[in-house]
Enzyme design. Structure first.
Site, PDB file in Angstrom:
ATOM      1  N   TRP A 101       0.834  -1.213   0.000  1.00 36.22           N
ATOM      2  CA  TRP A 101       0.000   0.000   0.000  1.00 36.22           C
ATOM      3  C   TRP A 101       0.860   1.250   0.000  1.00 36.22           C
ATOM      4  CZ3 TRP A 101      -4.304  -1.497  -1.752  1.00 36.22           C
ATOM      5  CH2 TRP A 101      -4.911  -2.678  -1.320  1.00 36.22           C
ATOM      6  N   ASP A 168      -1.903   6.536   6.237  1.00 33.45           N
ATOM      7  CA  ASP A 168      -2.915   5.571   5.817  1.00 33.45           C
ATOM      8  C   ASP A 168      -3.152   4.645   7.010  1.00 33.45           C
ATOM      9  OD1 ASP A 168      -4.404   3.512   4.769  1.00 33.45           O
ATOM     10  OD2 ASP A 168      -2.997   3.002   3.159  1.00 33.45           O
ATOM     11  N   LYS A 192     -11.950  -2.296   7.004  1.00 33.05           N
ATOM     12  CA  LYS A 192     -11.160  -3.155   7.879  1.00 33.05           C
ATOM     13  C   LYS A 192     -11.612  -2.976   9.325  1.00 33.05           C
ATOM     14  CE  LYS A 192      -8.382  -3.654   4.174  1.00 33.05           C
ATOM     15  NZ  LYS A 192      -7.728  -2.700   3.277  1.00 33.05           N
TER      16      LYS A 192
HETATM   17  C1  LIG Z   1      -7.158  -2.212   2.178  1.00 34.53           C
HETATM   18  C2  LIG Z   1      -6.135  -1.150   2.248  1.00 34.53           C
HETATM   19  C3  LIG Z   1      -6.045  -0.142   1.271  1.00 34.53           C
HETATM   20  C4  LIG Z   1      -6.942  -0.106   0.060  1.00 34.53           C
HETATM   21  O1  LIG Z   1      -8.184   0.316   0.422  1.00 34.53           O
HETATM   22  P1  LIG Z   1      -9.353   0.529  -0.654  1.00 34.53           P
HETATM   23  O2  LIG Z   1     -10.423   1.090   0.201  1.00 34.53           O
HETATM   24  O3  LIG Z   1      -9.650  -0.808  -1.232  1.00 34.53           O
HETATM   25  O4  LIG Z   1      -8.860   1.471  -1.686  1.00 34.53           O
HETATM   26  C5  LIG Z   1      -5.088   0.828   1.429  1.00 34.53           C
HETATM   27  N1  LIG Z   1      -4.259   0.838   2.492  1.00 34.53           N
HETATM   28  C6  LIG Z   1      -4.319  -0.115   3.446  1.00 34.53           C
HETATM   29  C7  LIG Z   1      -3.371  -0.059   4.600  1.00 34.53           C
HETATM   30  C8  LIG Z   1      -5.253  -1.128   3.345  1.00 34.53           C
HETATM   31  O5  LIG Z   1      -5.310  -2.081   4.299  1.00 34.53           O
END
Ligand SMILES: *Cc1c(COP(=O)(O)O)cnc(C)c1O
Length: 352
Positions: A101, A168, A192
């Site tokens: 990511w 993030d 998540k």
């Molecule tokens: C799942 C995830 C993403 C991607 O998220 P989307 O909502 O599918 O774009 C980005 N960063 C992390 C840390 C993730 O776990």
């Protein structure tokens, strides 16, 4: 048979939240209407939006100097939106590369300004958190991935820098308390640790905005959504509603202090068994770097993998297959995962 949902995302939600969410599909708040068929400008939904924002502010201690918005596009859109809203072409941002990511965030930021990769753990397939790297002065921001969902590592300390942190937090938002003043932007896809797929939470320090010299389309300008309370256009009503219910649940459980304690206890239970059990090993060598959200491990003997998956499935354990880039197993034990379910997995390992 009761299922124990260890999926990495979309992921487990509290049982009581699912019940309320189901009720609201039939009859929202005794209105005689479904949450799915009411206006995003109705009094009923306005209350939901206000409560959702208030809960984010309360749980994470977010002051008025930050905007709190609920938008679409996933965390993947935040990779470019954060850079597009903060970084001019001739300015530099620092990025810490701790996984797939992070690498995607770096790629997108390169479209808008200069990117310096401050540190990377790619050399070891991202199985550790880099430490002790230099952060030069004068960066516009420093971007981090707080929890690496795929690889199973997590930042336990925030780097020292004068630059605002952009993080993030898709897979560990609301799992622990944060020193909020260090952050310029926190973003998280809901699916998540916060709610269902379809909404992204962005917390952004307002005085960082409006400083880029490019023209931003209204929908891609954070200021639009802050000014309109996330209702510039039709927001994802139902994912916001279910996220609000989940945040209410977090608060009822005792807030982030309680989440921290529970998450630490669950992770300890599982990591202790991985350490003790000669048939398994953790894919993250340094215990300090191990994620409390996504526990990655593998069988010492690769031939055991299929049999273990089968033994786990027989007890209702679901979603533990590791990501294809790591292999082995990954047990995601987000806020909503009860310790009883972790114990079921640990018992399967003990008996294997
Ligand atoms: C799942 C995830 C993403 C991607 O998220 P989307 O909502 O599918 O774009 C980005 N960063 C992390 C840390 C993730 O776990």
């Amino acid at each position: 048979m009761k299922k124990h949902n260890f999926s990495a995302g979309p992921a487990i939600l509290p049982a009581s939240v699912l019940e309320q969410a189901a009720d609201a599909v039939r009859d929202f708040d005794n209105s005689g209407l479904s949450i799915l068929e009411i206006s995003h400008r109705s009094a009923g939904f306005t209350k939901v939006m206000e409560e959702a924002e208030a809960l984010v502010r309360e749980l994470l201690n977010v002051g008025d100097d930050y905007g709190v918005i609920f938008i679409t596009g996933g965390a993947s859109s935040e990779f470019f939106l954060s850079a597009m809203n903060l970084l001019n072409e001739d300015e530099k941002a620092g990025y810490v590369d701790t996984g797939a990511w992070s690498a995607k965030a770096i790629k997108e930021a390169n479209l808008f300004g200069k990117v310096e990769v401050l540190a990377s753990s790619k050399d070891q397939n991202y199985n550790y958190i880099p430490k002790g790297y230099d952060i030069p002065a004068g960066l516009k921001y420093v971007h981090l991935t707080s929890n690496n969902t795929i690889f199973g590592t997590q930042l336990k300390e925030w780097p020292e820098t004068d630059a605002p942190l952009v993080a993030d937090m898709s897979s560990d938002i609301f799992s622990r308390r944060l020193p909020l003043e260090k952050f310029g932007i926190i973003y998280a896809g809901a699916q998540k640790n916060m709610g269902p797929a379809g909404v992204t939470l962005v917390i952004v320090k307002k005085d960082l905005l409006g400083k880029v010299n490019r023209e931003l389309p209204s929908m891609l300008d954070y200021r639009t959504h802050i000014a309109k309370g996330s209702t510039f256009n039709t927001p994802p009503v139902y994912p916001i509603y279910v996220s609000m219910l989940t945040m209410r649940w977090v608060k009822e459980q005792g807030g982030l202090v309680a989440m921290e304690q529970r998450n630490a206890a669950k992770a300890k239970l599982l990591y202790d068994e991985i350490e003790r059990n000669p048939k398994f090993e953790c894919t993250i060598p340094n215990p300090e770097d191990r994620s409390l959200m996504n526990v990655t491990f593998k069988p010492v003997n690769e031939d055991d993998a299929a049999a273990f998956m089968e033994a786990a499935a027989a007890k209702g354990v679901d979603g533990i297959k590791g990501h294809r880039s790591v292999g082995g197993f990954r047990a995601s034990i987000y806020n909503a995962m009860p310790i009883e379910s972790v114990q079921v997995l640990v018992d399967v390992m003990k008996n294997f």
